[in-house]
Write an enzyme that holds these catalytic residues in place. Sequence first.
Site, PDB file in Angstrom:
ATOM      1  N   SER A   1       0.855  -1.200   0.000  1.00 17.88           N
ATOM      2  CA  SER A   1       0.000   0.000   0.000  1.00 17.88           C
ATOM      3  C   SER A   1       0.888   1.245   0.000  1.00 17.88           C
ATOM      4  O   SER A   1       2.118   1.143   0.031  1.00 17.88           O
ATOM      5  CB  SER A   1      -0.933  -0.022   1.207  1.00 17.88           C
ATOM      6  OG  SER A   1      -0.174   0.022   2.381  1.00 17.88           O
TER       7      SER A   1
ATOM      8  N   GLY B   1       0.474   5.200  -4.125  1.00 22.60           N
ATOM      9  CA  GLY B   1      -0.127   6.212  -4.981  1.00 22.60           C
ATOM     10  C   GLY B   1      -1.409   5.790  -5.676  1.00 22.60           C
ATOM     11  O   GLY B   1      -1.772   6.359  -6.706  1.00 22.60           O
TER      12      GLY B   1
ATOM     13  N   GLY C   1      -4.387   6.285  -4.477  1.00 18.56           N
ATOM     14  CA  GLY C   1      -5.300   7.421  -4.329  1.00 18.56           C
ATOM     15  C   GLY C   1      -4.993   8.531  -5.316  1.00 18.56           C
ATOM     16  O   GLY C   1      -5.901   9.145  -5.883  1.00 18.56           O
TER      17      GLY C   1
ATOM     18  N   TYR D   1      -0.410   9.139  14.005  1.00 18.96           N
ATOM     19  CA  TYR D   1       0.679   8.187  13.751  1.00 18.96           C
ATOM     20  C   TYR D   1       0.155   6.945  13.036  1.00 18.96           C
ATOM     21  O   TYR D   1       0.852   6.295  12.281  1.00 18.96           O
ATOM     22  CB  TYR D   1       1.338   7.745  15.055  1.00 18.96           C
ATOM     23  CG  TYR D   1       2.205   8.803  15.676  1.00 18.96           C
ATOM     24  CD1 TYR D   1       3.184   9.444  14.928  1.00 18.96           C
ATOM     25  CD2 TYR D   1       2.064   9.136  17.009  1.00 18.96           C
ATOM     26  CE1 TYR D   1       3.989  10.415  15.503  1.00 18.96           C
ATOM     27  CE2 TYR D   1       2.871  10.100  17.593  1.00 18.96           C
ATOM     28  CZ  TYR D   1       3.831  10.738  16.835  1.00 18.96           C
ATOM     29  OH  TYR D   1       4.625  11.689  17.410  1.00 18.96           O
TER      30      TYR D   1
ATOM     31  N   ASP E   1      -5.683  -8.589   1.655  1.00 19.77           N
ATOM     32  CA  ASP E   1      -5.968  -8.256   3.059  1.00 19.77           C
ATOM     33  C   ASP E   1      -7.309  -8.890   3.422  1.00 19.77           C
ATOM     34  O   ASP E   1      -8.269  -8.809   2.637  1.00 19.77           O
ATOM     35  CB  ASP E   1      -6.135  -6.741   3.252  1.00 19.77           C
ATOM     36  CG  ASP E   1      -4.889  -5.945   2.891  1.00 19.77           C
ATOM     37  OD1 ASP E   1      -3.833  -6.567   2.718  1.00 19.77           O
ATOM     38  OD2 ASP E   1      -5.000  -4.706   2.768  1.00 19.77           O
TER      39      ASP E   1
ATOM     40  N   CYS F   1      -5.507  26.502  13.748  1.00 20.44           N
ATOM     41  CA  CYS F   1      -6.295  25.854  14.806  1.00 20.44           C
ATOM     42  C   CYS F   1      -5.505  25.839  16.115  1.00 20.44           C
ATOM     43  O   CYS F   1      -5.401  26.866  16.762  1.00 20.44           O
ATOM     44  CB  CYS F   1      -6.732  24.459  14.372  1.00 20.44           C
ATOM     45  SG  CYS F   1      -8.205  23.940  15.261  1.00 20.44           S
ATOM     46  N   LEU F   2      -4.865  24.731  16.486  1.00 15.40           N
ATOM     47  CA  LEU F   2      -4.041  24.757  17.690  1.00 15.40           C
ATOM     48  C   LEU F   2      -2.979  25.855  17.581  1.00 15.40           C
ATOM     49  O   LEU F   2      -2.680  26.535  18.560  1.00 15.40           O
ATOM     50  CB  LEU F   2      -3.375  23.388  17.912  1.00 15.40           C
ATOM     51  CG  LEU F   2      -2.407  23.324  19.093  1.00 15.40           C
ATOM     52  CD1 LEU F   2      -3.114  23.577  20.407  1.00 15.40           C
ATOM     53  CD2 LEU F   2      -1.677  21.988  19.131  1.00 15.40           C
TER      54      LEU F   2
ATOM     55  N   ARG G   1     -12.544  21.841  19.720  1.00 11.91           N
ATOM     56  CA  ARG G   1     -13.440  21.868  20.883  1.00 11.91           C
ATOM     57  C   ARG G   1     -13.227  23.141  21.705  1.00 11.91           C
ATOM     58  O   ARG G   1     -14.061  23.508  22.499  1.00 11.91           O
ATOM     59  CB  ARG G   1     -13.120  20.707  21.834  1.00 11.91           C
ATOM     60  CG  ARG G   1     -13.569  19.364  21.340  1.00 11.91           C
ATOM     61  CD  ARG G   1     -13.382  18.296  22.419  1.00 11.91           C
ATOM     62  NE  ARG G   1     -13.165  17.005  21.811  1.00 11.91           N
ATOM     63  CZ  ARG G   1     -14.125  16.289  21.264  1.00 11.91           C
ATOM     64  NH1 ARG G   1     -15.375  16.718  21.281  1.00 11.91           N
ATOM     65  NH2 ARG G   1     -13.858  15.130  20.684  1.00 11.91           N
TER      66      ARG G   1
ATOM     67  N   HIS H   1      -9.235  25.572   9.705  1.00 13.73           N
ATOM     68  CA  HIS H   1      -8.135  24.928   8.958  1.00 13.73           C
ATOM     69  C   HIS H   1      -8.155  25.364   7.489  1.00 13.73           C
ATOM     70  O   HIS H   1      -8.763  24.691   6.663  1.00 13.73           O
ATOM     71  CB  HIS H   1      -8.275  23.407   9.012  1.00 13.73           C
ATOM     72  CG  HIS H   1      -8.020  22.820  10.358  1.00 13.73           C
ATOM     73  ND1 HIS H   1      -6.791  22.371  10.742  1.00 13.73           N
ATOM     74  CD2 HIS H   1      -8.846  22.606  11.404  1.00 13.73           C
ATOM     75  CE1 HIS H   1      -6.864  21.911  11.978  1.00 13.73           C
ATOM     76  NE2 HIS H   1      -8.098  22.032  12.402  1.00 13.73           N
TER      77      HIS H   1
ATOM     78  N   GLU I   1      -5.973  25.038   5.325  1.00 17.04           N
ATOM     79  CA  GLU I   1      -5.255  24.098   4.452  1.00 17.04           C
ATOM     80  C   GLU I   1      -6.184  23.169   3.677  1.00 17.04           C
ATOM     81  O   GLU I   1      -5.822  22.675   2.611  1.00 17.04           O
ATOM     82  CB  GLU I   1      -4.230  23.286   5.251  1.00 17.04           C
ATOM     83  CG  GLU I   1      -4.784  22.285   6.266  1.00 17.04           C
ATOM     84  CD  GLU I   1      -5.010  22.865   7.661  1.00 17.04           C
ATOM     85  OE1 GLU I   1      -5.199  24.096   7.772  1.00 17.04           O
ATOM     86  OE2 GLU I   1      -5.020  22.080   8.630  1.00 17.04           O
TER      87      GLU I   1
HETATM   88  N1  GLN Z   1      -6.988  20.904  20.496  1.00 13.97           N
HETATM   89  C1  GLN Z   1      -7.542  22.136  20.003  1.00 13.97           C
HETATM   90  C2  GLN Z   1      -9.060  22.137  20.102  1.00 13.97           C
HETATM   91  O1  GLN Z   1      -9.670  21.094  20.226  1.00 13.97           O
HETATM   92  C3  GLN Z   1      -7.115  22.393  18.581  1.00 13.97           C
HETATM   93  C4  GLN Z   1      -7.712  21.447  17.608  1.00 13.97           C
HETATM   94  C5  GLN Z   1      -7.003  21.413  16.275  1.00 13.97           C
HETATM   95  O2  GLN Z   1      -5.919  21.922  16.130  1.00 13.97           O
HETATM   96  N2  GLN Z   1      -7.612  20.782  15.286  1.00 13.97           N
HETATM   97  O3  GLN Z   1      -9.667  23.165  20.028  1.00 13.97           O
END
Ligand code: GLN
Length: 540
Positions: free
Chosen positions: A17, A20, A22, A58, A152, A386-387, A467, A512, A514
């Site tokens: 797997s 490529g 996808g 991961y 698989d 985000c974070l 969250r 996000h 991205e």
């Molecule tokens: N842990 C943070 C939250 O839940 C940021 C989440 C994230 O980066 N996707 O708000």
Amino acid sequence: MKNQNTKYIFFTGGVISSVGKGLTAASIGRLLKERGFSVVIQKLDPYLNVDPGTMSPYQHGEVFVLDDGAETDLDLGHYERFIDIHLTRESNLTSGQVYAEVISKERKGDYLGGTIQVIPHITDEIKRRIKRIAEISGAEFVLVEVGGTVGDIESQPFLESLRQLRQEVGREHTFFVHTTWLPFIGATGELKSKPTQHSVRELRSIGISPNMIVARADQSIAKSILEKISLFCDVDIQAVIPLVTLPVLYSVPLELEKYQVAEYILNHFGLKPKKEPDLSAWKKIIKAVDKPNHQVKIALVGKYVELHDAYISVREALNHACLNNSAQLEIDWIHSSELEKTSTQSLLSKADGILVPGGFGVRGTEGMIAAAKYARENKIPYLGLCLGFQIMVIEFARYLFTDNRANSTEFDDQTPYPVIDLLPDQKDVTEKGGTMRLGLYPCKIGKKTVAYRAYRTDLVEERHRHRYELNNHYREELEAGGMVFSGKSPDGFLVEIAELKDHPFMLGSQFHPEFLSRPNRPHPLFNEFIKAVIKRVESK
Ligand code: GLN
């Protein structure tokens, strides 16, 4: 919107797997779209999780979020970027969803008197979901990729469903593309086709014969190997496509075009292109890679950096912005925990820009805060996602309140300055799966801000997955100190973008960006970030 003439293209993988499959599916989708056909695409994932939302990066790499808030496989990111479409939750089906649906029906008594089995109950549910996306989308082409490789145990019900579906809709409406890997034997300096032959035999044993084989390798593939695959696997020589690893992902559609892949597929279905394909935008992208005017080095500070796939959309969005600004991108993958042990100066002094992406949990956050501090003090362009936005706010609060205890309650629930806190409607949420603030929400952009300069519009919609939020209790103090809240929810209650005055570019978004960047249409915030980075490089 039932389309009686729906054509199905199924993508399977052999040998190993992650080679490529996808990208092949996404590229073929693009080539068909370029010829005037409507396309929808679906990924079938064999694992038993309902979605990848609760899996560690991961294990699984990035979780890609869609407009409707579905948390999906990262291949959907490739699909959206390559085909330039917006997908829905129908596009990612997992074994977990299939079993959950069948078992809930069993509990309701829908199968009273029956024994529930993989065939027909599980396979019927899989077929129903494939036909449903065909029906809802009304697309002329439904592309379906099966995760994993042939052989698989987990993917067998999916493959059996595809076999049955071919039977139901007719061979003339289906096409199988099998992507395999040719290993290179160093001692003799040759590529081997035997594993490909075995994987095709495995596929045959379950009643599926591929119509096309995409043979992947790191070295150039001799014609004799292609002929051997054609002969032993009983696939036309024009349909054995060599695909050598390319330095730029976005060359894949152009490479497949060279071998007239779309023509072969259309021929199989007795179709003619509705329009001439226009691949000039793709060619332009590749050209930009060949002759960059600038070199930029971005430090990406995260806690899953060992696995680059965990940040695949971030990497691609950076690539898009660099391509658009004729810059060659080098990413310095920096483990946030390293910044807790080593001096920021030694790890970050070579960076032209610093990016802190999304993430969860306390591990490494102090290192990220150190990176944000370094960016603020040294006026290095900083983009927080985000974070990374929350980190930027925490760091600024620590500086403003001269107290290193300012924090997010996600990392320290005793902090005297909870500048980032749980969203009010998250307070009673106990289940972990699919319960964050997810998907597309509108955001109002304030005039005369960096964000406005980037977007050039006052209302945008962006994808979310979080969250926690900026605690409104601290808004005034942060603003008075020099932070600008340039993006807010339309009711004004939720801060979506923060930026710093007196800094060339220090901006974070709660969403996000991205996920919505495209190779030929970089996301405005990434584009503005890279522009600031180039400016810094030029001034050095
Ligand atoms: N842990 C943070 C939250 O839940 C940021 C989440 C994230 O980066 N996707 O708000």
